[in-house]
Write a protein that holds these residues in place. Structure first.
Motif, PDB file in Angstrom:
ATOM      1  N   ASN A  36       0.840  -1.195   0.000  1.00 49.91           N
ATOM      2  CA  ASN A  36       0.000   0.000   0.000  1.00 49.91           C
ATOM      3  C   ASN A  36       0.874   1.243   0.000  1.00 49.91           C
ATOM      4  OD1 ASN A  36      -2.582  -1.163   0.154  1.00 49.91           O
ATOM      5  ND2 ASN A  36      -2.260  -1.592   2.324  1.00 49.91           N
ATOM      6  N   GLN A  85      -9.509   2.056  -9.748  1.00 45.38           N
ATOM      7  CA  GLN A  85      -9.879   1.391  -8.496  1.00 45.38           C
ATOM      8  C   GLN A  85     -11.271   1.849  -8.040  1.00 45.38           C
ATOM      9  OE1 GLN A  85      -6.677   2.027  -5.780  1.00 45.38           O
ATOM     10  NE2 GLN A  85      -7.540   0.745  -4.172  1.00 45.38           N
ATOM     11  N   GLU A 171      -6.411  -2.395  -9.773  1.00 50.44           N
ATOM     12  CA  GLU A 171      -7.221  -3.153  -8.802  1.00 50.44           C
ATOM     13  C   GLU A 171      -8.619  -3.455  -9.323  1.00 50.44           C
ATOM     14  OE1 GLU A 171      -6.840  -2.425  -4.672  1.00 50.44           O
ATOM     15  OE2 GLU A 171      -4.940  -1.374  -4.919  1.00 50.44           O
ATOM     16  N   HIS A 204      -3.347  -6.488  -5.908  1.00 52.54           N
ATOM     17  CA  HIS A 204      -2.777  -6.881  -4.613  1.00 52.54           C
ATOM     18  C   HIS A 204      -2.731  -8.392  -4.461  1.00 52.54           C
ATOM     19  CE1 HIS A 204      -2.149  -3.325  -2.254  1.00 52.54           C
ATOM     20  NE2 HIS A 204      -3.305  -2.828  -2.611  1.00 52.54           N
TER      21      HIS A 204
HETATM   22 MG    MG Z   1      -3.688   1.392  -2.439  1.00 53.46          MG
END
Ligand code: MG
Ligand code: ADP
Ligand code: MG
Length: 248
Positions: A36, A85, A171, A204
Motif C-alpha cells: 500500500n 480502483q 485493482e 494486490h
Molecule cells: Mg492502495
C-alpha cells in the motif's frame, strides 16, 4: 508499446514515483504488485494524465510518441485505456450514451466513421454478454447505484467496446466475489490477450493472476520497480509477503 524511463512524479510537491522504469511490448501482460502506498495508482494516474500529478523527470513513450505531449483524450484515441480502483459515477448520463459518445469521439479522432445507434447497440450487447452484465445495467446512469462488482464488470464492458491496444487496470479485482473475479478475468483475456495488445494489471492479490496469467510480475515499492519475475513471483509474494521477498 510503452516505454517508461526513470519516471519521477509528485503530488503537491511530494515525490511519489522515484525513478521508475518499465517496458511493455505488444502481446505482454505485466502485473504490478506492491505494498500500500507504493505509488501503483499514481503510476496509473500519471499514464492517464490526471491533473495534479506532476512529472518532474524521466520519459514515457507510447507507440514511439511522447506520452506527455498528448492530452488525455488523445491518449485514449491512440489506444490507451485506464480502469480505475474507484470508478466514477455520472448521474444523468446513461452508460449507453456515455460509451457511444466515447467510442465515436475516439473513432473520429482516428479518422473512422462513427457507429450508428443500431451498430453500437449490437456491439454493446455482445460485450455485455461477455461480461455477464445485464443490458438493463447499460441503460442506467453510469455506475450510479452499481455494486462494486457491477462497476468493475461495467468497466470491462467499456474496455470491450473501446477495444484499446493498451490497458492499465488498477485493482480491477478489488471487491469482486469469486464468480465475478472469474468473469472479469476471462473478460480481460478475451478482450486483451492478443498479439497486438498489452496490459498493465495492478493488483494486490495472486488470485486474479490465476485467470489472467502474467508474462511478467513486477514489485513496485517506494516509487520504483524493485524486483521483476514471472508468475512464480506473485505466488511467492502471496506465500511469504513483500518484506521477505524484497529482502531476498
Ligand atoms: Mg492502495
Ligand atoms: P498505491 O496505489 O500503491 O497504494 P498510491 O499511488 O495511491 O499508492 O499512493 C502513493 C503515495 O502517494 C501514498 O503515500 C499516498 O498517501 C500519496 N498520495 C496519493 N494521492 C495523494 C494526494 N492526492 N495527495 C497527497 N498524497 C497522495
Ligand atoms: Mg492504489
Amino acid at each position: 508499446m510503452l516505454k517508461i524511463e526513470n519516471l519521477h512524479a509528485e503530488i503537491d510537491g511530494k515525490p511519489i514515483l522515484k525513478g521508475l522504469s518499465l517496458e511493455v511490448n505488444a502481446g505482454e501482460i505485466h502485473a504490478i504488485m506492491g505494498p500500500n502506498g507504493a505509488g501503483k495508482s499514481t503510476l496509473a494516474y500519471v499514464l492517464g494524465g490526471r491533473p495534479g500529478y506532476e512529472v518532474t523527470q524521466g520519459s514515457v513513450t507510447f507507440n514511439g510518441k511522447d506520452l506527455f505531449e498528448m492530452e488525455p483524450h488523445e491518449r485514449a484515441a491512440a489506444g490507451m485505456f485506464l480502469g480505475f480502483q474507484y470508478p466514477v459515477e455520472i448521474p444523468g448520463v446513461s452508460n449507453v450514451q456515455f460509451l457511444r459518445e466515447a467510442l465515436n469521439s475516439q473513432r473520429k479522432a482516428r479518422g473512422e466513421e462513427p457507429l450508428s445507434g443500431g451498430e453500437f447497440l449490437k456491439l454493446a450487447k455482445e460485450k455485455a454478454a461477455l461480461l455477464k452484465l445485464d443490458m438493463e445495467m447499460l441503460k442506467r446512469n453510469v455506475n450510479v447505484g452499481f455494486s462494486g462488482g457491477e462497476k468493475k464488470r461495467n468497466e470491462m464492458v467499456q474496455m470491450g467496446i473501446l477495444d484499446p491496444a493498451f490497458a492499465v487496470l488498477d485493482e480491477t479485482d478489488s471487491g469482486l466475489d469469486i464468480d465475478a473475479l472469474k468473469v472479469v478475468g476471462e473478460g480481460i483475456n478475451a478482450i486483451m490477450r492478443k498479439p497486438d495488445k498489452a496490459v498493465m494489471l495492478i493488483t494486490h492479490y495472486q488470485r486474479l493472476l490465476d485467470y489472467v496469467q502474467p508474462d511478467f510480475v513486477h514489485i513496485l515499492a517506494a516509487g520504483r520497480i524493485v524486483k521483476t519475475g514471472d508468475a512464480e513471483l506473485a505466488k511467492q509474494l502471496e506465500a511469504e509477503g513483500y518484506d521477505e521477498v524484497m529482502a531476498a
